[in-house]
Design an enzyme around this catalytic site. Structure first.
Site, short mmCIF file in Angstrom:
data_model
loop_
_atom_site.label_atom_id
_atom_site.label_comp_id
_atom_site.label_asym_id
_atom_site.label_seq_id
_atom_site.Cartn_x
_atom_site.Cartn_y
_atom_site.Cartn_z
N LYS A 188 0.80 -1.31 0.01
CA LYS A 188 -0.21 0.03 -0.05
C LYS A 188 0.98 1.35 0.06
O LYS A 188 1.51 1.60 1.09
CB LYS A 188 -0.94 -0.03 1.13
CG LYS A 188 -2.07 1.20 0.94
CD LYS A 188 -2.42 1.81 2.42
CE LYS A 188 -1.68 2.83 2.89
NZ LYS A 188 -1.67 3.97 1.90
N GLY A 241 7.11 5.34 8.33
CA GLY A 241 6.28 6.25 8.31
C GLY A 241 6.13 6.92 9.58
O GLY A 241 7.39 7.09 10.34
N THR A 243 6.05 7.91 13.69
CA THR A 243 6.39 7.16 14.81
C THR A 243 4.91 6.77 15.49
O THR A 243 4.59 5.61 15.98
CB THR A 243 7.20 7.84 15.86
OG1 THR A 243 8.23 8.19 15.21
CG2 THR A 243 7.27 7.19 17.18
N VAL A 245 1.71 6.35 13.82
CA VAL A 245 1.31 5.11 13.08
C VAL A 245 2.12 3.76 13.29
O VAL A 245 1.47 2.81 13.49
CB VAL A 245 0.91 5.45 11.48
CG1 VAL A 245 0.51 4.31 10.88
CG2 VAL A 245 0.25 6.64 11.28
N GLY A 246 3.51 3.99 13.67
CA GLY A 246 4.21 2.76 14.02
C GLY A 246 3.71 2.23 15.22
O GLY A 246 3.61 1.05 15.43
N GLU A 264 10.23 1.46 10.12
CA GLU A 264 11.32 2.58 10.05
C GLU A 264 10.35 3.95 10.23
O GLU A 264 9.71 4.18 9.54
CB GLU A 264 12.17 2.57 8.77
CG GLU A 264 13.23 3.56 8.43
CD GLU A 264 13.72 3.66 7.10
OE1 GLU A 264 13.88 2.86 6.72
OE2 GLU A 264 14.43 4.58 7.05
N CYS A 298 13.65 11.13 6.62
CA CYS A 298 13.68 10.40 7.63
C CYS A 298 15.23 10.55 8.27
O CYS A 298 15.49 10.67 9.57
CB CYS A 298 13.20 8.98 7.90
SG CYS A 298 14.06 7.83 6.53
N GLU A 396 10.53 15.74 15.15
CA GLU A 396 10.83 15.77 13.79
C GLU A 396 9.86 16.56 12.93
O GLU A 396 8.69 16.38 13.04
CB GLU A 396 10.59 14.27 13.39
CG GLU A 396 10.88 14.15 11.65
CD GLU A 396 10.55 12.76 11.29
OE1 GLU A 396 9.35 12.13 11.30
OE2 GLU A 396 11.52 12.15 10.85
O1 TXE Z 1 2.90 9.90 7.89
P1 TXE Z 1 1.91 8.49 7.91
P2 TXE Z 1 2.28 11.44 7.22
C1 TXE Z 1 6.69 11.57 9.73
C2 TXE Z 1 7.14 12.98 9.42
C3 TXE Z 1 5.76 13.53 8.95
C4 TXE Z 1 4.52 12.73 9.49
C5 TXE Z 1 3.39 12.66 9.05
O2 TXE Z 1 7.35 13.51 10.68
O3 TXE Z 1 5.59 14.72 9.24
O4 TXE Z 1 5.10 11.40 9.67
O5 TXE Z 1 3.36 12.19 7.81
C6 TXE Z 1 0.07 5.06 5.94
N1 TXE Z 1 -2.40 2.39 9.64
N2 TXE Z 1 7.21 10.74 8.42
O6 TXE Z 1 0.74 11.68 8.23
O7 TXE Z 1 0.44 8.70 8.23
C7 TXE Z 1 -0.29 6.29 5.16
O8 TXE Z 1 -1.08 5.89 4.15
C8 TXE Z 1 -1.62 2.09 8.62
C9 TXE Z 1 8.17 9.97 8.65
O9 TXE Z 1 2.16 11.33 5.98
O10 TXE Z 1 2.52 7.75 8.85
C10 TXE Z 1 1.10 6.02 4.28
O11 TXE Z 1 1.30 5.29 3.51
N3 TXE Z 1 -1.01 2.77 7.78
C11 TXE Z 1 8.61 9.12 7.49
C12 TXE Z 1 2.10 5.79 5.55
O12 TXE Z 1 1.47 5.32 6.41
C13 TXE Z 1 -1.38 4.17 7.87
C14 TXE Z 1 7.82 9.15 6.10
C15 TXE Z 1 2.80 7.06 6.04
O13 TXE Z 1 1.72 8.00 6.46
C16 TXE Z 1 -2.10 4.64 8.84
C17 TXE Z 1 6.78 9.84 6.31
C18 TXE Z 1 -2.70 3.81 9.84
N4 TXE Z 1 -3.61 3.99 10.93
C19 TXE Z 1 6.26 10.52 7.42
N5 TXE Z 1 -2.22 5.79 8.65
C20 TXE Z 1 9.80 8.25 7.53
N6 TXE Z 1 10.35 7.68 8.43
O14 TXE Z 1 10.49 8.41 6.66
C21 TXE Z 1 -1.62 6.20 7.72
N7 TXE Z 1 -0.85 5.15 7.23
#
Ligand code: TXE
Length: 500
Positions: A188, A241, A243, A245-246, A264, A298, A396
């Site tokens: 996805k 993505g 932290t 959502v992690g 990550e 990141c 971040e």
């Molecule tokens: O990230 P999300 P966002 C960090 C960075 C940024 C912040 C928000 O600080 O400002 O996150 O970005 C999917 N269950 N990083 O809101 O939401 C989403 O569809 C499962 C760091 O865009 O974490 C996308 O495919 N999946 C980072 C992915 O998660 C879910 C890179 C990332 O989105 C979900 C990006 C859920 N409940 C953002 N909700 C890095 N480490 O490189 C969203 N997603």
């Protein structure tokens, strides 16, 4: 397309995509469609279906069947390698096309997008070798009546959730390694940058990947992504993505099938500069480390920690560099820094810049939205007079915003570098080998750079310490992560009886 001489333009019509299950593209039909506008040009560039949870179930079932009938995992590593190598060749042939859509959906400069696609070719080539190199272990030292074998087996169906900052690069740091292990997968991509993931599905099919081995389901994180984290038939989830959502991935795994997780997550990465460094090199590296990919990276070096005796001079050198960076149209060959990828991210970055000023930090340069008549752009920004408890020093930001703090001793530099919940990456600049090694050994970070920053390749594993995540991608570890280890004990000859 002659990439250098022809001025690239956004498309006149958005490109339509279907999602990809069991070896075929499925058009949106009655599903809602998400129209993505280029963040650099404000014009629609792609139309992507919003899949339903039923679509996800069909995709997972397809990956499950492809795994269970061993159409991929049952092949010799050499046969899997052949598919990955062929995919590398097709990516090379479609290099310009992939870079173009990456640039349009993400807002990154075309020259950078091209370089990233080049790196992805290397990922496929390297992982193809790993498909053949993957092996277990054996124990011939257990006495004459026992022989031990340790095998590595693919973990099963992998769910892969990727973000929008490096849609193709992050994908290719994972997909060829997952495929090398013999797993099948459902991907996805981020809802705002799905195009190049769908292009990769097409490429892999052409390269001979059997149907059902890789599936792509497009849609939002809160529906499809969340459903993947909870899915009972996904054996492992690789998530890149935020932290937050992690954290929800960890909770969902515990509440569902205890799926194995690779995470990550965020970073607040230190750039430690000693007075004995080549300051010219260091200033250039620090400017690159924070402005590259608009700081939406990141591993961005977002905290400059510099030896006090040169702090003012060095901050000035970095500010000069930042002011000279060519920010602008992502499709312009000369652009070094493009657009901010999403409206939400743009607002987040600007709100941190405002907060930094309110909390008492001094803006040295940047701090403003740049107006090019279209798109959303932020000037590379530097703050001084920063305390470690300010939000700009702790969180971040994921934008081109750098903070400066200073230190006097090596221990103080190490302590400041470790003063964060994250541990993704760090850089140190010094000509003194002792300092370089002390810092490298004592700062907690999964990736380290000495007298350089943000370099990488398919050989070295990626991943974080502390709240930056679990597991490693790329390198041999990047294949091993997607395997389970099985220990086999083999008795040789007649058993000595337990019951007389
Ligand atoms: O990230 P999300 P966002 C960090 C960075 C940024 C912040 C928000 O600080 O400002 O996150 O970005 C999917 N269950 N990083 O809101 O939401 C989403 O569809 C499962 C760091 O865009 O974490 C996308 O495919 N999946 C980072 C992915 O998660 C879910 C890179 C990332 O989105 C979900 C990006 C859920 N409940 C953002 N909700 C890095 N480490 O490189 C969203 N997603």
């Amino acid at each position: 397309m002659d990439a250098v001489s022809k001025k690239l333009m956004p498309p006149t019509q958005p490109r339509e995509f279907g999602f990809y299950v069991d070896g075929r593209f499925i058009p949106p039909g009655k599903r809602e469609v998400f129209e993505r506008a280029s963040p650099g040009h404000d014009v629609p560039v792609t139309r992507i279906p919003k899949c339903t949870e039923d679509d996800l179930d069909v995709a997972v079932a397809s990956a499950r069947l492809a795994f269970e009938d061993r159409r991929w995992s049952g092949l010799a590593g050499g046969d899997r390698a052949a598919v990955l190598l062929k995919a590398a060749e097709i990516i090379r042939a479609r290099h310009e096309e992939i870079a173009y859509w990456e640039c349009l959906e993400n807002g990154k400069p075309i020259a950078q997008a091209r370089a990233e696609v080049g790196g992805c070719i290397g990922m496929f080539e390297y992982a193809s070798g790993l498909a053949r190199a993957l092996h277990g272990d054996s124990f011939n030292n257990l006495g004459d009546s026992m022989f031990g074998i340790v095998t590595r087996e693919p973990v099963g169906v992998v769910g892969l959730i990727t973000p929008w900052n490096f849609p193709f690069l992050i994908l290719c740091e994972r997909v060829p390694y997952i495929l090398a292990s013999g797993c099948t997968l459902v991907v996805k991509p981020s809802e705002v940058t799905s195009a190049t993931t769908l292009i990769l599905a097409e490429i892999l099919s052409e390269a001979g990947l059997p149907d059902g081995v890789m599936n792509v389901v497009t849609g939002s994180g809160s529906t499809i992504g969340q459903a993947m984290t909870e899915h009972m038939d996904i054996d492992m989830l690789s998530f890149t993505g935020s932290t937050n959502v992690g954290r929800s991935c960890v909770a969902a795994s515990g509440k569902s099938n205890f799926k194995k997780l690779g995470l990550e997550l965020g970073g607040k990465n230190p750039q430690i500069v000693f007075a004995d460094a080549d300051l010219e090199d260091a200033a250039d590296g620090v400017a690159f480390g924070i402005a590259f990919n608009t700081g939406q990276c990141c591993v961005s070096g977002s905290r400059l920690i510099v030896e006090r005796s040169v702090a003012d001079e060095f901050a000035g050198m970095v500010a000069d560099k930042l002011a000279k960076i060519r920010v602008g149209d992502p499709l312009d060959e000369q652009t070094q820094v493009g657009a901010i990828t999403t409206d939400a991210q743009n607002r987040t970055i600007m709100s941190y810049i405002e907060r930094g000023q309110k909390e008492g930090a001094t803006l040295v340069c940047g701090g403003v939205q740049l107006d090019f008549g279209q798109g959303q752009y932020i000037a590379p920004t530097l703050f001084k007079d920063v305390d470690s408890d300010m939000a700009i020093a702790k969180d971040e930001i994921f934008g081109p915003v750098l903070t400066v703090q200073s230190f006097e001793t090596v221990d103080e530099a190490i302590q400041m570098a470790n003063d964060t919940v994250y541990g993704l990456a760090a850089s140190v600049w010094t000509k003194n080998i002792d300092k370089a090694l002390m810092v490298t050994r004592q700062v907690q970070a999964g990736r380290f750079w000495v007298n350089t920053t943000l370099s990488g390749g398919p050989e070295l594993p990626l991943g974080g310490f502390k709240q930056s995540g679990w597991g490693r991608e790329a390198g041999m570890m990047g294949v091993e992560e997607y395997t389970q280890v099985k220990s086999v004990h083999i008795e040789i000859g007649k058993r000595s009886p337990w019951v007389a």
